[in-house]
Design a protein around this motif. Structure first.
Motif, PDB file in Angstrom:
ATOM      1  N   LEU A 278       0.855  -1.178   0.000  1.00 17.23           N
ATOM      2  CA  LEU A 278       0.000   0.000   0.000  1.00 17.23           C
ATOM      3  C   LEU A 278       0.893   1.230   0.000  1.00 17.23           C
ATOM      4  O   LEU A 278       2.058   1.158   0.423  1.00 17.23           O
ATOM      5  CB  LEU A 278      -0.888   0.044   1.259  1.00 17.23           C
ATOM      6  CG  LEU A 278      -2.031  -0.949   1.389  1.00 17.23           C
ATOM      7  CD1 LEU A 278      -2.664  -0.812   2.777  1.00 17.23           C
ATOM      8  CD2 LEU A 278      -3.079  -0.726   0.315  1.00 17.23           C
ATOM      9  N   PRO A 279       0.375   2.374  -0.447  1.00 26.00           N
ATOM     10  CA  PRO A 279       1.146   3.601  -0.247  1.00 26.00           C
ATOM     11  C   PRO A 279       1.329   3.869   1.244  1.00 26.00           C
ATOM     12  O   PRO A 279       0.538   3.402   2.072  1.00 26.00           O
ATOM     13  CB  PRO A 279       0.282   4.684  -0.906  1.00 26.00           C
ATOM     14  CG  PRO A 279      -1.093   4.109  -0.944  1.00 26.00           C
ATOM     15  CD  PRO A 279      -0.926   2.633  -1.081  1.00 26.00           C
ATOM     16  N   LEU A 280       2.376   4.599   1.590  1.00 29.46           N
ATOM     17  CA  LEU A 280       2.565   4.960   2.987  1.00 29.46           C
ATOM     18  C   LEU A 280       1.340   5.702   3.499  1.00 29.46           C
ATOM     19  O   LEU A 280       0.806   6.585   2.828  1.00 29.46           O
ATOM     20  CB  LEU A 280       3.809   5.835   3.154  1.00 29.46           C
ATOM     21  CG  LEU A 280       5.157   5.161   2.917  1.00 29.46           C
ATOM     22  CD1 LEU A 280       6.278   6.203   2.988  1.00 29.46           C
ATOM     23  CD2 LEU A 280       5.405   4.029   3.907  1.00 29.46           C
ATOM     24  N   CYS A 281       0.904   5.351   4.687  1.00 29.41           N
ATOM     25  CA  CYS A 281      -0.249   6.000   5.311  1.00 29.41           C
ATOM     26  C   CYS A 281       0.232   6.877   6.472  1.00 29.41           C
ATOM     27  O   CYS A 281       1.417   6.941   6.772  1.00 29.41           O
ATOM     28  CB  CYS A 281      -1.235   4.958   5.805  1.00 29.41           C
ATOM     29  SG  CYS A 281      -1.931   3.940   4.479  1.00 29.41           S
ATOM     30  N   GLY A 282      -0.702   7.539   7.135  1.00 32.34           N
ATOM     31  CA  GLY A 282      -0.356   8.362   8.284  1.00 32.34           C
ATOM     32  C   GLY A 282       0.011   9.770   7.899  1.00 32.34           C
ATOM     33  O   GLY A 282      -0.779  10.485   7.275  1.00 32.34           O
ATOM     34  N   GLU A 283       1.238  10.158   8.227  1.00 32.98           N
ATOM     35  CA  GLU A 283       1.687  11.537   8.123  1.00 32.98           C
ATOM     36  C   GLU A 283       3.079  11.608   7.497  1.00 32.98           C
ATOM     37  O   GLU A 283       3.834  10.634   7.559  1.00 32.98           O
ATOM     38  CB  GLU A 283       1.752  12.167   9.521  1.00 32.98           C
ATOM     39  CG  GLU A 283       0.429  12.255  10.241  1.00 32.98           C
ATOM     40  CD  GLU A 283      -0.472  13.344   9.675  1.00 32.98           C
ATOM     41  OE1 GLU A 283       0.063  14.346   9.162  1.00 32.98           O
ATOM     42  OE2 GLU A 283      -1.702  13.188   9.761  1.00 32.98           O
ATOM     43  N   PRO A 284       3.463  12.748   6.964  1.00 32.51           N
ATOM     44  CA  PRO A 284       4.832  12.884   6.456  1.00 32.51           C
ATOM     45  C   PRO A 284       5.901  12.754   7.541  1.00 32.51           C
ATOM     46  O   PRO A 284       7.055  12.454   7.226  1.00 32.51           O
ATOM     47  CB  PRO A 284       4.844  14.304   5.855  1.00 32.51           C
ATOM     48  CG  PRO A 284       3.420  14.617   5.562  1.00 32.51           C
ATOM     49  CD  PRO A 284       2.633  13.925   6.639  1.00 32.51           C
ATOM     50  N   ARG A 285       5.525  12.967   8.800  1.00 34.68           N
ATOM     51  CA  ARG A 285       6.497  12.848   9.889  1.00 34.68           C
ATOM     52  C   ARG A 285       6.445  11.478  10.560  1.00 34.68           C
ATOM     53  O   ARG A 285       7.411  11.054  11.193  1.00 34.68           O
ATOM     54  CB  ARG A 285       6.227  13.933  10.948  1.00 34.68           C
ATOM     55  CG  ARG A 285       6.465  15.345  10.458  1.00 34.68           C
ATOM     56  CD  ARG A 285       7.917  15.786  10.603  1.00 34.68           C
ATOM     57  NE  ARG A 285       8.310  15.816  11.995  1.00 34.68           N
ATOM     58  CZ  ARG A 285       9.403  15.232  12.474  1.00 34.68           C
ATOM     59  NH1 ARG A 285      10.196  14.533  11.685  1.00 34.68           N
ATOM     60  NH2 ARG A 285       9.695  15.333  13.756  1.00 34.68           N
ATOM     61  N   VAL A 286       5.307  10.794  10.462  1.00 33.51           N
ATOM     62  CA  VAL A 286       5.146   9.445  11.008  1.00 33.51           C
ATOM     63  C   VAL A 286       4.345   8.648   9.988  1.00 33.51           C
ATOM     64  O   VAL A 286       3.131   8.827   9.858  1.00 33.51           O
ATOM     65  CB  VAL A 286       4.399   9.445  12.360  1.00 33.51           C
ATOM     66  CG1 VAL A 286       4.211   8.016  12.865  1.00 33.51           C
ATOM     67  CG2 VAL A 286       5.149  10.267  13.394  1.00 33.51           C
ATOM     68  N   ALA A 287       5.027   7.788   9.250  1.00 38.68           N
ATOM     69  CA  ALA A 287       4.378   7.050   8.167  1.00 38.68           C
ATOM     70  C   ALA A 287       4.199   5.597   8.562  1.00 38.68           C
ATOM     71  O   ALA A 287       5.098   4.973   9.142  1.00 38.68           O
ATOM     72  CB  ALA A 287       5.212   7.156   6.892  1.00 38.68           C
ATOM     73  N   TRP A 288       3.024   5.054   8.222  1.00 38.25           N
ATOM     74  CA  TRP A 288       2.723   3.646   8.484  1.00 38.25           C
ATOM     75  C   TRP A 288       2.994   2.845   7.217  1.00 38.25           C
ATOM     76  O   TRP A 288       2.437   3.134   6.163  1.00 38.25           O
ATOM     77  CB  TRP A 288       1.269   3.469   8.913  1.00 38.25           C
ATOM     78  CG  TRP A 288       0.846   4.359  10.041  1.00 38.25           C
ATOM     79  CD1 TRP A 288      -0.145   5.292  10.021  1.00 38.25           C
ATOM     80  CD2 TRP A 288       1.401   4.399  11.358  1.00 38.25           C
ATOM     81  NE1 TRP A 288      -0.244   5.917  11.236  1.00 38.25           N
ATOM     82  CE2 TRP A 288       0.693   5.388  12.084  1.00 38.25           C
ATOM     83  CE3 TRP A 288       2.425   3.706  12.002  1.00 38.25           C
ATOM     84  CZ2 TRP A 288       0.975   5.690  13.414  1.00 38.25           C
ATOM     85  CZ3 TRP A 288       2.711   4.008  13.323  1.00 38.25           C
ATOM     86  CH2 TRP A 288       1.994   4.984  14.013  1.00 38.25           C
ATOM     87  N   ALA A 289       3.854   1.842   7.338  1.00 40.12           N
ATOM     88  CA  ALA A 289       4.258   1.034   6.190  1.00 40.12           C
ATOM     89  C   ALA A 289       3.585  -0.338   6.238  1.00 40.12           C
ATOM     90  O   ALA A 289       3.704  -1.059   7.242  1.00 40.12           O
ATOM     91  CB  ALA A 289       5.775   0.871   6.167  1.00 40.12           C
TER      92      ALA A 289
END
Length: 384
Positions: A278-289
């Motif tokens: 999936l594309p990275l989720c969350g935030e530009p400072r904290v990304a969920w992979a």
């Protein structure tokens, strides 16, 4: 790295104090040490003004005589330090562990999409969840609503552009909605609400422009600094207009903000991108992979080798176990909404995973992480 203090010093604790002080049934969190429920209960009206993006350090280093003059202390936001997560805490009384919203872009497996939850739109564009037939938003999200937890008349004072979004309407509960266009009209709305309420009341008002300016120009830009002075003047006027109404006026924020020094583009690291399903989720400072099955060891090795100088990689389950999202029984979908790994960007860094339908973005200011600038927000309290 300091995580939010959910034991009496964060936004979830503030909401417990307000809900309890207004005679309601709070969530599982302790009251805020700096504003006990007993103090809240002494007043006829309670007004909570949330200034999106107003960090405590930013406030204290700027000329804002009203806000600084009534600043009681600094408190913590919740994690991640972002609007989707923080505002949901204000609107539910729950920490992220309970409300389950973990950033601006969230993978909702039950809808089969990555969505920007507040505007209610899939990340690729197209129809929002308000177009899904028979979808009960509150039932889907499994949220309680702050306005329904308290046995008093309540009001939601909201900018026109978001007042009627499906998220906002779902979380309005029994409150009456008062849309507005400008900062001055927000002040007018709050004054109108309080002065027309002879009995005990609770008013929640939200102002977003400081966050917008911080993103576009940076938290230290002259335009951003000047807007804080405008906000300070407006809230000083509000306090003066409410004088004699026995109103407890509280001002805080959903998060602070930090300057962007470096942007990392995931497209420049195709081996790492290839590990993701999936594309990275969350935030530009904290990304969920979300990592492809069987690719976890490769992903960890690549991130350590290629990005280790700019981010810390942690299994997402460890953050959950360590209480980053707060105590209590977690939301049933929380684990699914934080992916396999967290990319915790170092100070000044952001990561961008741009989809085909998205335009490049040039952020000058951001939030989501746990630097003091992002985590610490002011608690401003005055009696009118």
């Amino acid at each position: 790295m300091q995580i939010p203090d959910y034991q009496g010093r964060c936004l979830a604790n503030l909401m417990t104090s307000l809900i309890s002080g207004l005679g309601g049934t709070p969530s599982c969190h302790k009251p805020l040490l700096a504003l006990p429920p007993e103090e809240v209960a002494r007043h006829r009206h309670v007004v909570l003004v949330v200034v999106d993006g107003l960090g405590d350090q930013f406030l204290q280093t700027r000329p804002a005589p009203f806000l600084n003059g009534h600043r009681r202390t600094g408190i913590h936001a919740v994690f991640p330090t972002t609007t989707a997560t923080g505002v949901t805490t204000f609107l539910t009384g729950d920490a992220p562990a309970q409300h389950g919203l973990t950033g601006w872009h969230i993978h909702f497996r039950e809808l089969g999409a990555v969505m920007a939850v507040l505007p209610g739109k899939p990340r690729y564009g197209g129809s929002g969840y308000d177009q899904v037939a028979d979808l009960d938003v509150l039932n889907w999200l499994k949220h309680e609503v702050t306005f329904n937890r308290i046995p008093v008349v309540s009001a939601l004072v909201s900018p026109n552009r978001i007042a009627h979004t499906p998220f906002n309407k779902a979380h309005k509960g029994q409150a009456r909605l008062f849309p507005f266009r400008t900062l001055q009209s927000m002040v007018n709305r709050v004054e109108e609400v309080v002065k027309k309420r002879p009995d005990i009341s609770y008013t929640y008002a939200y102002w977003s422009e400081l966050d917008h300016l911080g993103h576009r120009y940076g938290p230290d830009a002259p335009l951003t600094r000047r807007h804080l002075e405008t906000i300070d003047d407006a809230l000083s006027v509000l306090a003066a207009r409410l004088r004699g109404t026995d109103t407890l006026l509280i001002v805080t924020a959903d998060h602070g903000m930090t300057a962007v020094n470096h942007q990392l583009l995931l497209a420049d690291y195709p081996e790492i991108a290839d590990c993701l399903m999936l594309p990275l989720c969350g935030e530009p400072r904290v990304a969920w992979a979300y990592v492809r099955h069987g690719w976890h060891e490769r992903f960890q090795a690549l991130v350590k080798a290629q990005l280790g100088q700019v981010c810390t990689l942690r299994p997402s389950a460890e953050l959950l176990e360590e209480g980053w999202f707060g105590p209590g029984v977690p939301h049933p979908e929380l684990a699914a909404r934080i992916g396999d790994y967290a990319l915790l960007m170092h100070p000044g860094w952001i990561i961008s995973d741009q989809m085909l339908t998205e335009k490049p973005f040039d952020l000058k200011g951001v939030h989501g992480g746990l630097t003091p600038e992002e985590l610490e927000v002011p608690l401003v309290v005055t009696v009118c």
